[in-house]
Design a protein around this motif. Sequence first.
Motif, PDB file in Angstrom:
ATOM      1  N   LEU A  12       0.837  -1.154   0.058  1.00 26.28           N
ATOM      2  CA  LEU A  12       0.191  -0.243   0.137  1.00 26.28           C
ATOM      3  C   LEU A  12       0.902   1.252  -0.109  1.00 26.28           C
ATOM      4  O   LEU A  12       2.063   1.389   0.557  1.00 26.28           O
ATOM      5  N   SER A  13       0.204   2.251  -0.730  1.00 23.90           N
ATOM      6  CA  SER A  13       1.199   3.587  -0.626  1.00 23.90           C
ATOM      7  C   SER A  13       0.794   4.255   0.823  1.00 23.90           C
ATOM      8  O   SER A  13       0.071   3.899   1.546  1.00 23.90           O
ATOM      9  N   GLU A  14       1.881   5.027   1.266  1.00 20.29           N
ATOM     10  CA  GLU A  14       1.724   5.820   2.403  1.00 20.29           C
ATOM     11  C   GLU A  14       0.493   6.529   2.484  1.00 20.29           C
ATOM     12  O   GLU A  14      -0.150   6.618   3.934  1.00 20.29           O
ATOM     13  N   GLU A  15      -0.035   7.253   1.312  1.00 18.13           N
ATOM     14  CA  GLU A  15      -1.325   7.898   1.094  1.00 18.13           C
ATOM     15  C   GLU A  15      -2.543   6.934   1.522  1.00 18.13           C
ATOM     16  O   GLU A  15      -3.378   7.416   2.254  1.00 18.13           O
ATOM     17  N   ALA A  16      -2.376   5.709   1.030  1.00 19.53           N
ATOM     18  CA  ALA A  16      -3.517   4.774   1.275  1.00 19.53           C
ATOM     19  C   ALA A  16      -3.484   4.229   2.632  1.00 19.53           C
ATOM     20  O   ALA A  16      -4.448   3.994   3.476  1.00 19.53           O
ATOM     21  N   LYS A  17      -2.184   3.796   3.535  1.00 18.40           N
ATOM     22  CA  LYS A  17      -2.217   3.592   4.757  1.00 18.40           C
ATOM     23  C   LYS A  17      -2.683   4.722   5.746  1.00 18.40           C
ATOM     24  O   LYS A  17      -3.446   4.431   6.650  1.00 18.40           O
ATOM     25  N   ALA A  19      -5.031   7.116   4.908  1.00 22.47           N
ATOM     26  CA  ALA A  19      -6.425   7.305   4.735  1.00 22.47           C
ATOM     27  C   ALA A  19      -7.081   6.112   5.688  1.00 22.47           C
ATOM     28  O   ALA A  19      -8.012   6.347   6.148  1.00 22.47           O
ATOM     29  N   PHE A  20      -6.379   4.945   5.649  1.00 26.03           N
ATOM     30  CA  PHE A  20      -7.056   3.740   6.399  1.00 26.03           C
ATOM     31  C   PHE A  20      -6.982   4.103   7.758  1.00 26.03           C
ATOM     32  O   PHE A  20      -7.904   3.741   8.359  1.00 26.03           O
ATOM     33  N   ARG A  21      -5.986   4.628   8.344  1.00 23.99           N
ATOM     34  CA  ARG A  21      -5.796   4.757   9.788  1.00 23.99           C
ATOM     35  C   ARG A  21      -6.840   5.974  10.107  1.00 23.99           C
ATOM     36  O   ARG A  21      -7.542   5.829  11.178  1.00 23.99           O
ATOM     37  N   GLU A  22      -6.968   6.964   9.206  1.00 25.27           N
ATOM     38  CA  GLU A  22      -7.849   8.035   9.726  1.00 25.27           C
ATOM     39  C   GLU A  22      -9.278   7.535   9.773  1.00 25.27           C
ATOM     40  O   GLU A  22     -10.201   7.752  10.596  1.00 25.27           O
ATOM     41  N   GLU A  23      -9.773   6.613   8.620  1.00 33.28           N
ATOM     42  CA  GLU A  23     -11.097   6.188   8.506  1.00 33.28           C
ATOM     43  C   GLU A  23     -11.370   5.074   9.981  1.00 33.28           C
ATOM     44  O   GLU A  23     -12.047   5.170  10.436  1.00 33.28           O
ATOM     45  N   ALA A  24     -10.299   4.368  10.259  1.00 27.32           N
ATOM     46  CA  ALA A  24     -10.396   3.380  11.434  1.00 27.32           C
ATOM     47  C   ALA A  24     -10.600   4.305  12.598  1.00 27.32           C
ATOM     48  O   ALA A  24     -11.297   3.805  13.331  1.00 27.32           O
ATOM     49  N   ARG A  40      -4.393   2.547  18.492  1.00 24.56           N
ATOM     50  CA  ARG A  40      -3.078   1.953  18.016  1.00 24.56           C
ATOM     51  C   ARG A  40      -3.417   1.356  16.697  1.00 24.56           C
ATOM     52  O   ARG A  40      -4.227   0.215  17.100  1.00 24.56           O
ATOM     53  N   LEU A  41      -3.039   1.481  15.603  1.00 22.01           N
ATOM     54  CA  LEU A  41      -3.169   0.706  14.517  1.00 22.01           C
ATOM     55  C   LEU A  41      -1.803   0.154  13.594  1.00 22.01           C
ATOM     56  O   LEU A  41      -1.098   0.807  13.667  1.00 22.01           O
ATOM     57  N   PHE A  42      -2.013  -1.171  13.814  1.00 19.95           N
ATOM     58  CA  PHE A  42      -0.709  -1.816  13.204  1.00 19.95           C
ATOM     59  C   PHE A  42      -0.998  -2.457  11.986  1.00 19.95           C
ATOM     60  O   PHE A  42      -2.016  -3.251  11.880  1.00 19.95           O
ATOM     61  N   LEU A  43      -0.446  -2.002  10.663  1.00 16.71           N
ATOM     62  CA  LEU A  43      -0.664  -2.718   9.642  1.00 16.71           C
ATOM     63  C   LEU A  43       0.627  -3.591   9.286  1.00 16.71           C
ATOM     64  O   LEU A  43       1.820  -3.089   9.132  1.00 16.71           O
ATOM     65  N   TRP A  44       0.157  -4.929   9.132  1.00 17.37           N
ATOM     66  CA  TRP A  44       1.464  -5.972   8.679  1.00 17.37           C
ATOM     67  C   TRP A  44       0.951  -6.176   7.126  1.00 17.37           C
ATOM     68  O   TRP A  44      -0.050  -6.708   6.877  1.00 17.37           O
TER      69      TRP A  44
END
Length: 52
Positions: A12-17, A19-24, A40-44
């Motif tokens: 994923l692009s940094e922008e997509a990550k 956006a996902f964090r903000e929505e979560a 706290r959000l961790f993307l693996w």
Amino acid sequence: MLEVLISRDRSLSEEAKEAFREEAEAIFQEVLGTPKGRLRLFLWEEKGEEEE
């Protein structure tokens, strides 16, 4: 804490990550009343077969 496992052909692009964090964060605030900045959000990311 929210842990997310992503398995795709490309990272994923940094922008997509972001956006996902903000929505979560917005969903946790709305549904559970979690204070802003508390989640706290961790993307693996698993590497796809092409990246190995």
